[in-house]
Design a protein around this motif. Structure first.
Motif, PDB file in Angstrom:
ATOM      1  N   MET A   1      -0.232  11.471  -8.339  1.00  0.00           N
ATOM      2  CA  MET A   1      -1.783  10.976  -7.976  1.00  0.00           C
ATOM      3  C   MET A   1      -1.788   9.812  -8.824  1.00  0.00           C
ATOM      4  SD  MET A   1      -5.236  13.019  -8.167  1.00  0.00           S
ATOM      5  CE  MET A   1      -6.450  11.759  -7.438  1.00  0.00           C
ATOM      6  N   GLU A   2      -2.397   8.646  -8.392  1.00  0.00           N
ATOM      7  CA  GLU A   2      -2.685   7.653  -8.895  1.00  0.00           C
ATOM      8  C   GLU A   2      -4.396   7.538  -9.035  1.00  0.00           C
ATOM      9  OE1 GLU A   2      -1.725   2.894  -9.057  1.00  0.00           O
ATOM     10  OE2 GLU A   2      -1.203   4.052  -7.390  1.00  0.00           O
ATOM     11  N   TYR A   3      -4.640   7.361 -10.074  1.00  0.00           N
ATOM     12  CA  TYR A   3      -6.268   7.502 -10.401  1.00  0.00           C
ATOM     13  C   TYR A   3      -6.526   6.077 -10.731  1.00  0.00           C
ATOM     14  CZ  TYR A   3     -10.855   8.425 -11.673  1.00  0.00           C
ATOM     15  OH  TYR A   3     -12.103   8.490 -11.784  1.00  0.00           O
ATOM     16  N   GLY A   4      -7.238   5.162  -9.831  1.00  0.00           N
ATOM     17  CA  GLY A   4      -7.376   3.783 -10.336  1.00  0.00           C
ATOM     18  C   GLY A   4      -6.356   2.940  -9.684  1.00  0.00           C
ATOM     19  N   CYS A   5      -5.898   3.086  -8.334  1.00  0.00           N
ATOM     20  CA  CYS A   5      -4.751   2.460  -7.743  1.00  0.00           C
ATOM     21  C   CYS A   5      -4.953   0.840  -7.382  1.00  0.00           C
ATOM     22  CB  CYS A   5      -4.580   3.083  -6.274  1.00  0.00           C
ATOM     23  SG  CYS A   5      -5.938   2.968  -5.039  1.00  0.00           S
ATOM     24  N   GLY A   6      -6.184   0.325  -7.515  1.00  0.00           N
ATOM     25  CA  GLY A   6      -6.292  -0.994  -7.483  1.00  0.00           C
ATOM     26  C   GLY A   6      -6.014  -1.394  -5.901  1.00  0.00           C
ATOM     27  N   THR A   7      -5.435  -2.209  -5.812  1.00  0.00           N
ATOM     28  CA  THR A   7      -4.889  -2.851  -4.491  1.00  0.00           C
ATOM     29  C   THR A   7      -3.812  -2.173  -3.857  1.00  0.00           C
ATOM     30  OG1 THR A   7      -3.708  -4.787  -5.315  1.00  0.00           O
ATOM     31  CG2 THR A   7      -6.091  -5.113  -4.897  1.00  0.00           C
ATOM     32  N   GLY A   8      -3.154  -1.364  -4.610  1.00  0.00           N
ATOM     33  CA  GLY A   8      -1.872  -0.531  -4.227  1.00  0.00           C
ATOM     34  C   GLY A   8      -0.549  -1.074  -4.584  1.00  0.00           C
ATOM     35  N   ILE A   9      -0.543  -1.970  -5.694  1.00  0.00           N
ATOM     36  CA  ILE A   9       0.907  -2.738  -5.752  1.00  0.00           C
ATOM     37  C   ILE A   9       1.638  -1.249  -6.470  1.00  0.00           C
ATOM     38  CG2 ILE A   9       2.083  -4.097  -7.299  1.00  0.00           C
ATOM     39  CD1 ILE A   9      -0.170  -6.055  -6.972  1.00  0.00           C
ATOM     40  N   LEU A  10       1.366  -0.758  -7.283  1.00  0.00           N
ATOM     41  CA  LEU A  10       1.884   0.449  -7.950  1.00  0.00           C
ATOM     42  C   LEU A  10       2.051   1.492  -7.190  1.00  0.00           C
ATOM     43  CD1 LEU A  10       3.553   1.758 -10.228  1.00  0.00           C
ATOM     44  CD2 LEU A  10       1.118   2.568 -11.236  1.00  0.00           C
ATOM     45  N   THR A  11       1.142   1.813  -6.117  1.00  0.00           N
ATOM     46  CA  THR A  11       1.037   2.642  -5.075  1.00  0.00           C
ATOM     47  C   THR A  11       2.338   2.650  -4.063  1.00  0.00           C
ATOM     48  OG1 THR A  11      -1.261   2.854  -5.138  1.00  0.00           O
ATOM     49  CG2 THR A  11      -0.220   4.210  -3.690  1.00  0.00           C
ATOM     50  N   LYS A  12       2.367   1.571  -3.873  1.00  0.00           N
ATOM     51  CA  LYS A  12       3.870   1.117  -3.045  1.00  0.00           C
ATOM     52  C   LYS A  12       4.856   1.578  -3.802  1.00  0.00           C
ATOM     53  CE  LYS A  12       5.384  -0.512   0.888  1.00  0.00           C
ATOM     54  NZ  LYS A  12       5.198   0.122   2.047  1.00  0.00           N
ATOM     55  N   GLN A  13       5.153   1.242  -4.883  1.00  0.00           N
ATOM     56  CA  GLN A  13       6.440   1.634  -5.724  1.00  0.00           C
ATOM     57  C   GLN A  13       6.384   3.046  -5.791  1.00  0.00           C
ATOM     58  OE1 GLN A  13       8.479  -0.700  -6.435  1.00  0.00           O
ATOM     59  NE2 GLN A  13       7.060  -2.233  -5.401  1.00  0.00           N
ATOM     60  N   LEU A  14       5.358   3.738  -6.185  1.00  0.00           N
ATOM     61  CA  LEU A  14       5.360   5.059  -6.287  1.00  0.00           C
ATOM     62  C   LEU A  14       5.728   5.844  -4.925  1.00  0.00           C
ATOM     63  CD1 LEU A  14       2.236   5.754  -8.361  1.00  0.00           C
ATOM     64  CD2 LEU A  14       4.395   6.038  -9.254  1.00  0.00           C
ATOM     65  N   ALA A  15       5.567   5.150  -3.947  1.00  0.00           N
ATOM     66  CA  ALA A  15       5.782   5.838  -2.448  1.00  0.00           C
ATOM     67  C   ALA A  15       7.201   5.852  -2.331  1.00  0.00           C
ATOM     68  CB  ALA A  15       4.868   4.953  -1.435  1.00  0.00           C
ATOM     69  N   LYS A  16       7.958   4.671  -2.767  1.00  0.00           N
ATOM     70  CA  LYS A  16       9.359   4.675  -2.778  1.00  0.00           C
ATOM     71  C   LYS A  16      10.100   5.796  -3.701  1.00  0.00           C
ATOM     72  CE  LYS A  16       9.416  -0.470  -1.985  1.00  0.00           C
ATOM     73  NZ  LYS A  16       9.704  -1.645  -2.838  1.00  0.00           N
TER      74      LYS A  16
END
Length: 82
Positions: free
Chosen positions: A1-16
Motif C-alpha cells: 500500500m502506498e499512502y500519498g502516491c502523488g502522480t504514481g512514479i513510485l507506484t509504477k516502480q512498486l508495480a514492477k
C-alpha cells in the motif's frame, strides 16, 4: 500500500516489484494527482489507485485486505499530529 502516491512514479516502480498474484493499493488526497497516477498505471491490472480526500480518517470504499507493507514518502509533512 502506498499512502500519498502523488502522480504514481513510485507506484509504477512498486508495480514492477509486486507479482501478478499480489496487488498494489495507492491513494492520495489530491484528485488531480490520483488521476495522473491512475493513467500512469492503467496497464498494471494489479494496481488500484483511489482518491482519499481526508488525512485524518482513513476509510475506503474499497475493501483492502491485509497488506505486507505501507509506503509513505513525504506524506508526514502534511500531517499536523503524526
Amino acid at each position: 500500500m502506498e499512502y500519498g502516491c502523488g502522480t504514481g512514479i513510485l507506484t509504477k516502480q512498486l508495480a514492477k516489484k509486486v507479482t501478478k498474484k499480489g496487488a498494489v493499493y495507492a491513494t492520495d488526497f489530491t484528485l488531480g494527482k490520483v488521476k495522473r497516477a491512475d493513467k500512469r498505471t492503467k496497464k498494471d491490472k494489479h494496481v488500484l489507485v483511489f482518491h482519499h480526500p481526508s488525512l485524518e480518517h482513513f476509510k475506503t470504499r474499497v475493501l483492502i485486505p491485509g497488506v505486507d507493507a505501507v509506503v509513505s514518502v513525504g506524506i508526514l509533512s502534511y500531517l499536523q499530529k503524526p
